[in-house]
Design an enzyme around this catalytic site. Structure first.
Site, short mmCIF file in Angstrom:
data_model
loop_
_atom_site.label_atom_id
_atom_site.label_comp_id
_atom_site.label_asym_id
_atom_site.label_seq_id
_atom_site.Cartn_x
_atom_site.Cartn_y
_atom_site.Cartn_z
N PRO A 55 34.66 36.89 74.18
CA PRO A 55 34.54 36.38 72.80
C PRO A 55 33.07 36.33 72.37
O PRO A 55 32.18 36.64 73.17
CB PRO A 55 35.11 34.97 72.93
CG PRO A 55 34.75 34.57 74.32
CD PRO A 55 34.87 35.82 75.16
N GLY A 81 27.96 36.30 76.15
CA GLY A 81 26.84 36.92 76.86
C GLY A 81 27.00 38.43 77.03
O GLY A 81 26.39 39.02 77.92
N GLU A 89 28.59 46.06 70.38
CA GLU A 89 29.55 45.84 69.28
C GLU A 89 30.48 47.04 69.12
O GLU A 89 30.75 47.48 67.99
CB GLU A 89 28.80 45.58 67.96
CG GLU A 89 27.79 44.45 68.00
CD GLU A 89 28.40 43.05 67.88
OE1 GLU A 89 29.63 42.90 68.02
OE2 GLU A 89 27.62 42.12 67.67
N CYS A 123 36.26 21.71 74.47
CA CYS A 123 36.52 21.02 75.74
C CYS A 123 35.60 21.41 76.88
O CYS A 123 35.64 20.81 77.95
CB CYS A 123 37.96 21.23 76.17
SG CYS A 123 38.30 22.94 76.66
N CYS A 129 38.77 28.07 74.02
CA CYS A 129 39.76 28.44 75.04
C CYS A 129 41.11 28.65 74.36
O CYS A 129 41.28 28.37 73.17
CB CYS A 129 39.84 27.35 76.10
SG CYS A 129 40.54 25.82 75.47
#
Ligand code: ADP
Length: 191
Positions: free
Chosen positions: A16, A20, A89, A148, A183
């Protein structure tokens, strides 16, 4: 990354936003340079002109890259002595990037492609899934969930701070759009 030899292959780094991917692409390109291999980095352009720009990660790492408006331009701009190519990308490029990567790897080049595997709806994004299927090496990396702190493999789209709906248009006049790593549990796409 896997040692110098004369065989080509494809490496794909997906995850996502904020996971990194650009950092990892830059790291692999730098290591290729340390190995004295000739590299070229490409990334999709926002406008339709060739230009030299930088691939920049969210933590400020950067490496020079060439902006392209179609994947065909990789072949046009490729130098004869290039041994390793990086594409950032990759999800924004057209489907032709899949066979272009395959042909370059067949010719003996090492191809490193980084990009989003899923869009904000958590659905496969552009040419990335096909590239994952034909790659020798795949790394799915995670970010940190902003809700979270667990590993995040999805990108949450927010419009004025609220989860974007499944069918929300891409361009929203007057609205503030942002993205967060989340998540599975905390990823929300209202219908
Ligand atoms: P990507 O290309 O996947 O969007 P980048 O390589 O540009 O990611 O940026 C990664 C950097 O983003 C991390 O090293 C960290 O400094 C920063 N960062 C910001 N938010 C997060 C997050 N939620 N999870 C992990 N890293 C984050």
């Amino acid at each position: 990354m896997y040692g110098p030899n004369h065989h080509g292959w494809i490496e794909v780094v997906v995850g996502p936003m904020y996971s990194g991917k650009s950092e990892e692409l830059i790291r692999r390109m730098r290591r290729a340079q340390i190995a004295k291999q000739k590299i070229q980095v490409f990334k999709p352009a926002i406008d339709n002109r060739y230009s030299v720009d930088y691939v920049v990660s969210h933590n400020g790492e950067k490496i020079q890259g060439i902006c392209i408006s179609s994947s065909e331009e990789i072949l046009e701009l490729l130098d004869e002595d290039t041994e390793v190519i990086g594409i950032d990308e990759v999800q924004f490029l057209d489907e032709d990037v899949v066979h272009i990567c395959r042909d370059l790897a067949n010719k003996g080049l090492r191809v490193v492609a980084a990009g989003l595997d899923m869009d904000f709806r958590a659905e496969p994004f552009g040419p990335t899934p096909k590239l994952l299927a034909i790659a020798e090496f795949v790394d799915k990396i995670t970010a940190v969930c902003m809700e979270c702190g667990n590993p995040a493999n999805r990108t949450q789209r927010l419009i004025d701070g609220k989860p974007a709906k499944y069918d929300e248009p891409t361009i929203l006049v007057g609205a503030t759009e942002s993205y967060e790593a989340r998540c599975r549990l905390h990823h929300d796409v209202p219908r």
